[in-house]
Scaffold this motif. Structure first.
Motif, PDB file in Angstrom:
ATOM      1  N   PRO A   1      11.617  74.299 108.375  1.00  0.00           N
ATOM      2  CA  PRO A   1      12.909  74.965 108.510  1.00  0.00           C
ATOM      3  C   PRO A   1      13.869  74.685 107.359  1.00  0.00           C
ATOM      4  O   PRO A   1      14.719  75.499 107.048  1.00  0.00           O
ATOM      5  CB  PRO A   1      13.473  74.416 109.823  1.00  0.00           C
ATOM      6  CG  PRO A   1      12.406  73.610 110.454  1.00  0.00           C
ATOM      7  CD  PRO A   1      11.286  73.434 109.497  1.00  0.00           C
ATOM      8  N   ASN A   2      13.726  73.545 106.701  1.00  0.00           N
ATOM      9  CA  ASN A   2      14.718  73.178 105.694  1.00  0.00           C
ATOM     10  C   ASN A   2      14.377  73.668 104.281  1.00  0.00           C
ATOM     11  O   ASN A   2      15.071  73.366 103.326  1.00  0.00           O
ATOM     12  CB  ASN A   2      14.912  71.652 105.716  1.00  0.00           C
ATOM     13  CG  ASN A   2      16.216  71.241 105.064  1.00  0.00           C
ATOM     14  OD1 ASN A   2      17.206  71.962 105.134  1.00  0.00           O
ATOM     15  ND2 ASN A   2      16.198  70.094 104.392  1.00  0.00           N
ATOM     16  N   VAL A   3      13.250  74.413 104.159  1.00  0.00           N
ATOM     17  CA  VAL A   3      12.900  74.945 102.834  1.00  0.00           C
ATOM     18  C   VAL A   3      13.664  76.246 102.610  1.00  0.00           C
ATOM     19  O   VAL A   3      13.448  77.225 103.314  1.00  0.00           O
ATOM     20  CB  VAL A   3      11.380  75.206 102.718  1.00  0.00           C
ATOM     21  CG1 VAL A   3      11.063  75.918 101.402  1.00  0.00           C
ATOM     22  CG2 VAL A   3      10.613  73.904 102.802  1.00  0.00           C
ATOM     23  N   THR A   4      14.556  76.250 101.647  1.00  0.00           N
ATOM     24  CA  THR A   4      15.341  77.460 101.403  1.00  0.00           C
ATOM     25  C   THR A   4      15.045  78.051 100.035  1.00  0.00           C
ATOM     26  O   THR A   4      15.542  79.103  99.698  1.00  0.00           O
ATOM     27  CB  THR A   4      16.853  77.162 101.488  1.00  0.00           C
ATOM     28  OG1 THR A   4      17.148  76.136 100.531  1.00  0.00           O
ATOM     29  CG2 THR A   4      17.238  76.681 102.869  1.00  0.00           C
ATOM     30  N   LEU A   5      14.208  77.338  99.253  1.00  0.00           N
ATOM     31  CA  LEU A   5      13.907  77.846  97.914  1.00  0.00           C
ATOM     32  C   LEU A   5      12.411  77.710  97.620  1.00  0.00           C
ATOM     33  O   LEU A   5      11.816  76.660  97.854  1.00  0.00           O
ATOM     34  CB  LEU A   5      14.704  77.051  96.867  1.00  0.00           C
ATOM     35  CG  LEU A   5      14.413  77.383  95.402  1.00  0.00           C
ATOM     36  CD1 LEU A   5      14.846  78.802  95.057  1.00  0.00           C
ATOM     37  CD2 LEU A   5      15.086  76.383  94.476  1.00  0.00           C
ATOM     38  N   VAL A   6      11.817  78.811  97.121  1.00  0.00           N
ATOM     39  CA  VAL A   6      10.438  78.763  96.667  1.00  0.00           C
ATOM     40  C   VAL A   6      10.422  79.263  95.231  1.00  0.00           C
ATOM     41  O   VAL A   6      11.005  80.304  94.927  1.00  0.00           O
ATOM     42  CB  VAL A   6       9.522  79.643  97.552  1.00  0.00           C
ATOM     43  CG1 VAL A   6       8.156  79.818  96.903  1.00  0.00           C
ATOM     44  CG2 VAL A   6       9.357  79.040  98.937  1.00  0.00           C
ATOM     45  N   GLY A   7       9.792  78.503  94.340  1.00  0.00           N
ATOM     46  CA  GLY A   7       9.656  78.941  92.961  1.00  0.00           C
ATOM     47  C   GLY A   7       8.197  79.206  92.658  1.00  0.00           C
ATOM     48  O   GLY A   7       7.346  78.343  92.881  1.00  0.00           O
ATOM     49  N   ILE A   8       7.871  80.401  92.198  1.00  0.00           N
ATOM     50  CA  ILE A   8       6.502  80.701  91.781  1.00  0.00           C
ATOM     51  C   ILE A   8       6.489  80.581  90.261  1.00  0.00           C
ATOM     52  O   ILE A   8       7.107  81.380  89.554  1.00  0.00           O
ATOM     53  CB  ILE A   8       6.083  82.098  92.284  1.00  0.00           C
ATOM     54  CG1 ILE A   8       6.014  82.053  93.809  1.00  0.00           C
ATOM     55  CG2 ILE A   8       4.747  82.507  91.689  1.00  0.00           C
ATOM     56  CD1 ILE A   8       6.015  83.382  94.486  1.00  0.00           C
ATOM     57  N   ILE A   9       5.834  79.542  89.774  1.00  0.00           N
ATOM     58  CA  ILE A   9       5.956  79.159  88.372  1.00  0.00           C
ATOM     59  C   ILE A   9       5.360  80.202  87.424  1.00  0.00           C
ATOM     60  O   ILE A   9       5.927  80.503  86.399  1.00  0.00           O
ATOM     61  CB  ILE A   9       5.276  77.786  88.121  1.00  0.00           C
ATOM     62  CG1 ILE A   9       5.883  76.713  89.036  1.00  0.00           C
ATOM     63  CG2 ILE A   9       5.374  77.378  86.666  1.00  0.00           C
ATOM     64  CD1 ILE A   9       7.334  76.389  88.763  1.00  0.00           C
TER      65      ILE A   9
END
Ligand SMILES: [Zn+2]
Ligand SMILES: [Zn+2]
Length: 743
Positions: A564-572
């Protein structure tokens, strides 16, 4: 069981034939279809599976069966039918199919139940007797007293541990006739120490309710049920539908199989299923590759005997010997790991659909990004389509931002791992104590070691790929064959001290991120850092409890997990999977982006995804950005039709390989000539060409690709052509029907 005079068997070795044997009088009542037997074969004896019981046999000189192995028949007639279908469809000897159908521990029947000693008092214990004993043998008296306090028999080992007394004392007590020992079978349960909190049905939203209604209707009319494709965006609550559908199947007296990709068989998944059906102990059997032989034996028998009514596991669980099967769920049906890459090269989703047809049960294929094949089947009416467009609790789909790495490069002069925008976004999350996932589909530190003077790269001596530099082990390693080498000081080709590291993997991302954000806790999750099973659980637990700020990883973090606390995903680097020489490259990129992005915004705060790419306008990236599956499907389908690829045509990929390049090439060319004669013009036969991955593990590889619609016929013609051709001994030929691996 009817009395058997003759039986027909499949031997556990590839001989492409079924053989008849005589059944001696003494064994005739213990043998049936699906039994395992030991029979004489050539000069030795071999294990075999009975596929038919016969009144008479045409064969001459029949020899008698030597023994029956195990107690009850292991395979049902339905599973035997399935085995025959797999053999014909996947162009594979039935013996190899049998090996997949029955785990080795069951085929050999060498491992049995685990027996343990239980102890109980021999009759009522008299206090006076205890006191009398105390004077002569105080320790025995102590043990007897402990026993008298128990209401049920106890494991001897547990009693001795609790009382700190030894085995000798116990034996003496038994000898005295005051205690009794009994041997009992106990189940080796890999989840025995875990507590599963019972959960009940969650309230469904209207879309979920509608989908569940469709499934229940199918359960009530299984004879006419079509497979159901459940297309639901990430976070739309597909698992809750599976759970309630399984409950409905159980209520109708039927059982269920749940297939999940191996990578998604996380403690989280097991907990959800075990918890929901916690009221019936043993209701859920879990099959996965980490089970010991003994655990596998017990789980299999739990299913076979009907104690477990739900089997959950990766692709081979499609063969779980459940009786009265009512429902098969294939979660993440688009996943490549459902395809087995060794004989039999079956696809578990397709096998599930066929098994459902044979057993007259319902099959649900679920995905946020259905495969083109399944979605095409749904749009043409072969499957039913149920769609979930909303995330549960009306959570927003994450916002996808595309970062054009070409512009970043102009600014920075060198390829940046983190663009300015992604860097700022991470800093912002750290400030707010929210979590970040960074995804890169490539492990290692640097992906190649190049000479800046002569341009030579360090390639694997066995495979035609560059070696990857791993900093933690300070060596070069091949990701295909496992070959490792020391890092040379100077270029071995020109002798100059001009070696440079190029390209980067997860290890470099981890170290760069730690460097930029020295106060953040960064952890990496990939095949290198997760060699121990516990390491995986530990990392997931620390991430869940907020002890890790930034998690860097490969596919391992892309699937099924939600925090629940993941608000950012970066696809490198989104381009990595896009430029492979494979007609599914675009489809895979779309799926991967959508799945990884789905990890963001599962809690109260909406999620944000940054996709870094050099090709920002490629359709896979643009459609994924707008969460537009339908648009993506349409354009990809047109491409497939134009080029005669699946789902419009089936494909068979033949690989011919040998350590001798010339012999592999000649054999492949001869095979193509032969196929040209036997295949009609309805099939598209390609030339023998070097595989994109020309050399693998020291073997030169040539490909022949054949495409056509009538796959059963094509499969048979290929088998016949191969049977007639004598290949040199050091040449291996493999046939892959509906291939997923085109390298
Ligand atoms: Zn050089
Ligand atoms: Zn290699």
């Amino acid at each position: 069981m009817a009395k058997a005079n003759y039986i027909r068997v499949i031997i556990d070795r590839a001989i492409y034939r079924e053989l008849d044997y005589l059944v001696p009088e003494a064994l005739s009542e213990r043998v049936g279809v699906g039994s395992r037997v030991r029979v004489p074969f050539r000069e030795k004896s071999a294990l075999a599976t009975v596929v038919a019981v016969l009144d008479h046999s045409e064969a001459k000189g029949l020899r008698p069966v030597e023994a029956v192995v195990g107690d009850a028949p292991t395979l049902s007639e339905e599973l035997l039918d399935l085995a025959r279908w797999i053999s014909a469809y996947y162009c594979c000897p039935i013996e190899a199919v049998m090996r997949s159908l029955l785990p080795q521990v069951i085929r050999r029947a060498e491992v049995g139940w685990k027996k343990q000693l239980f102890v109980q008092p021999a009759g009522k214990i008299d206090i006076e007797e205890v006191e009398k004993l105390r004077r002569r043998a105080p320790r025995q008296a102590e043990l007897l007293e402990a026993l008298s306090r128990l209401e049920t028999p106890i494991r001897a080992a547990d009693l001795l541990r609790q009382t700190s007394l030894d085995n000798q004392t116990l034996r003496a007590l038994v000898k005295r006739g005051l205690a009794e020992l009994r041997e009992e079978a106990v189940v080796r349960d890999p989840h025995a120490d875990e507590q599963f909190v019972a959960t009940s049905n969650l309230v469904l939203n209207p879309e979920q309710l509608f989908a569940l209604k469709e499934i229940i209707q199918a359960l009530d009319l299984p004879e006419s049920a079509r497979p159901i494709l459940l297309h639901g965006v990430t976070g739309s609550g597909k698992t809750e539908i599976y759970l309630q559908a399984i409950r409905a199947a159980l209520e109708r007296g039927r059982s269920a199989i749940v297939l999940v990709p191996e990578i998604s068989l996380t403690p989280q998944t097991v907990e959800r299923f075990k918890g929901r059906f916690a009221e019936a102990q043993d209701a859920v059997a879990v099959l996965h590759s980490h089970l010991s032989e003994g655990e596998r034996h017990d789980e299999w028998h739990k299913i076979h005997s009907g104690r477990a009514r739900i089997a959950i596991g990766p692709r081979s669980a499609v063969f779980a010997p459940l009786k009265n099967l009512g429902l098969i769920v294939v979660d993440e049906e688009h996943e490549n790991t459902y395809k087995q890459e060794e004989a039999p090269r079956y696809h578990a989703r397709d096998v599930a659909v066929v098994r459902a047809k044979i057993e007259k049960c319902v099959v649900i294929l679920g995905s946020a990004t259905p495969s083109l094949e399944s979605y095409h089947n749904a749009t043409t009416g072969k499957y039913r389509l149920a769609t979930l467009t909303q995330r549960i609790d009306e959570k927003q789909m994450p916002l996808m931002r595309i970062v054009d790495l070409r512009q970043e490069r102009r600014k920075e002069k060198a390829a940046a791992i983190l663009s300015e925008k992604l860097r700022a976004a991470i800093a912002d999350r750290l400030e707010k104590s929210e979590q970040t996932i960074l995804f890169l589909n490539r492990r290692g530190f640097s992906t190649s070691l190049l000479c800046s003077n002569c341009g030579e790269a360090r390639d694997c001596p066995n495979c035609s790929v560059a070696l990857t530099f791993h900093r933690h082990m300070a060596r070069l390693s091949c990701h295909l064959c496992g070959h490792t080498a020391a890092v040379p000081k100077k270029c071995p080709a020109c002798g100059k001290d001009a070696l440079i590291y190029a390209g980067f993997g997860t290890e470099k991302v981890e170290s760069t991120v730690s460097h930029i954000f020295p106060k953040a806790t960064v952890r990496r999750m990939d095949a290198d850092s997760m060699t121990r099973k516990e390491a995986y659980r530990e990392t997931l637990r620390s991430f869940r409890t907020g002890k890790i700020d930034i998690l860097v990883g490969t596919q391992m973090i892309a699937k099924g997990l939600h925090f629940p606390n993941v608000t950012l995903v970066g696809i490198i680097n989104a381009d990595l999977s896009l430029h492979l020489p494979d007609f599914r490259a675009g489809e895979r990129t779309f799926q991967l982006l959508t799945q990884v992005a789905g990890r963001a915004g599962r809690g109260e705060t909406p999620g944000e995804v940054f996709v870094q790419t050099y090709t920002p306008f490629s359709p896979s990236i643009q459609f994924a950005r707008h969460h537009d599956f339908a648009g993506y499907f349409q354009q990809e389908l047109e491409f497939r039709e134009r080029c005669d690829f699946p789902p419009f045509k089936h494909a068979i990929l033949i690989t011919v390989r040998s350590a001798h390049e010339g012999r592999a090439k000649l054999s492949a060319e001869t095979l193509v000539r032969r196929l040209k004669e036997s295949l009609g013009s309805e099939f598209i036969l390609g030339d023998a060409t070097p595989a994109p991955l020309e050399k693998l593990q020291g073997q030169f590889r040539f490909h022949i690709l054949i495409r056509g619609e009538a796959i059963m016929r094509l499969s048979r013609l290929v088998r016949e052509a191969l049977d007639k051709l004598p290949f040199p001994e050091d040449v291996t030929v493999t046939v892959d029907v509906d291939p997923y691996q085109l390298l």
